[in-house]
Design an enzyme around this catalytic site. Sequence first.
Site, PDB file in Angstrom:
ATOM      1  N   TYR A  58       0.836  -1.199   0.000  1.00  0.00           N
ATOM      2  CA  TYR A  58       0.000   0.000   0.000  1.00  0.00           C
ATOM      3  C   TYR A  58       0.876   1.257   0.000  1.00  0.00           C
ATOM      4  CZ  TYR A  58      -3.341  -3.392   1.994  1.00  0.00           C
ATOM      5  OH  TYR A  58      -4.119  -4.490   2.252  1.00  0.00           O
ATOM      6  N   HIS A 126       0.979 -11.709   2.255  1.00  0.00           N
ATOM      7  CA  HIS A 126      -0.030 -10.916   1.552  1.00  0.00           C
ATOM      8  C   HIS A 126      -0.481 -11.587   0.252  1.00  0.00           C
ATOM      9  CE1 HIS A 126      -1.231  -6.477   0.480  1.00  0.00           C
ATOM     10  NE2 HIS A 126      -2.247  -7.317   0.426  1.00  0.00           N
TER      11      HIS A 126
END
Length: 378
Positions: A58, A126
């Site tokens: 992110y 992730h």
Amino acid sequence: MSISQASIPLSHLLPPLVLGGAGFSHQVYRNPNSAQALEVLKRAFQLGLRAIDTSAYYHPSEILLGEALSHPDITSQYSRDQYFLMTKVGRIAATKFDYSPSWVRQSVMRSLQRLHTRYLDVVFCHDVEFVPEEEVMGAIGVLLDMVREGHIRYVGISSYRIDILARIARRVQSQYSRPLDIIQNWAQMTLQNDRLAQEGLKAFREAGVSCVCSSSPLAIGLLRANSVPVGDLGDFHPAPSGLRSVVKEAADYVAGQGESMAALALRHSIRRGQSLSTPDFRITTIMGITSIAELEDNLATARQVLQVSNEPHWLWSTDAGQSVEGNMARATVDERLCSAVHNILGPWRDYSFPSPGDDWDVATKQPVSTKQPVSTKL
């Protein structure tokens, strides 16, 4: 909470609400910046929301959050044991993954530096569905080593794919003789999609997992009156046009009843998670936040479900909302509205996005064509 307390079950520590760090990324926000992150974090901490979930993917979320957490406005009032930090490894960009042991370790050490902390409360692998499972298992082994070294307290995995999450959780329990601490799944305990509750929770519990993070209660901004969020990277949202169309119809109906689609969806997701939680199995909701206004609106909505006081640390308390009945009048109205929304969704109810799509080769961790694969978990 200190690193020495890592033997405490995570279900006894993680609060019912978590601030999502994707709001400080180029994917969902135009021009994320230090001032935005600091102001949101200051207000969140004042209101008691002190658990944060982010990722190296992110970008530049970790950097901005670290700058905010090391700012005198934060450090003068809050010690490290008064907030909870979760981040992720493995996903680098939309089409780039690196689950190698060397990179996993390097990524964790970089996150420690970026977030200006000597330990991370949770580190997830992730979007595990995009890489071979053997690589995920190896990465988990590295993270478990880093738990023993004191860099990490708890280890988890994140993915949209519930079946893959369950399979890896079972493998971890068998191979490492201990369960995963936590699993994160996105956009599948929502007003549109309830598959996490229907297909995932029982399997996760059987694999010894004590915490589940349900992120994206608005399905990455789909379940609101406005269109999906568009950041600096454009419209990445995986919802097909048919789903977007019926969600808009549902949002218009809800607005006509004097209610906000976003508020209804958030209450539904939080209420669903809390109703399925127990003292030893915590379901927590991760809310994407981009501004103070959004933060305050979301917390006001959450209070309607959690039925807690205005004490400054209410979200930090893991007892909040666990044993207190929700407002019955509000629950009755919401039940009627949710039923109407489900009728409007029709066959799109419980629709799941393909993840990864047909254009992604898991074995090579590469797209199979020039078409860009869907970006996941924000």
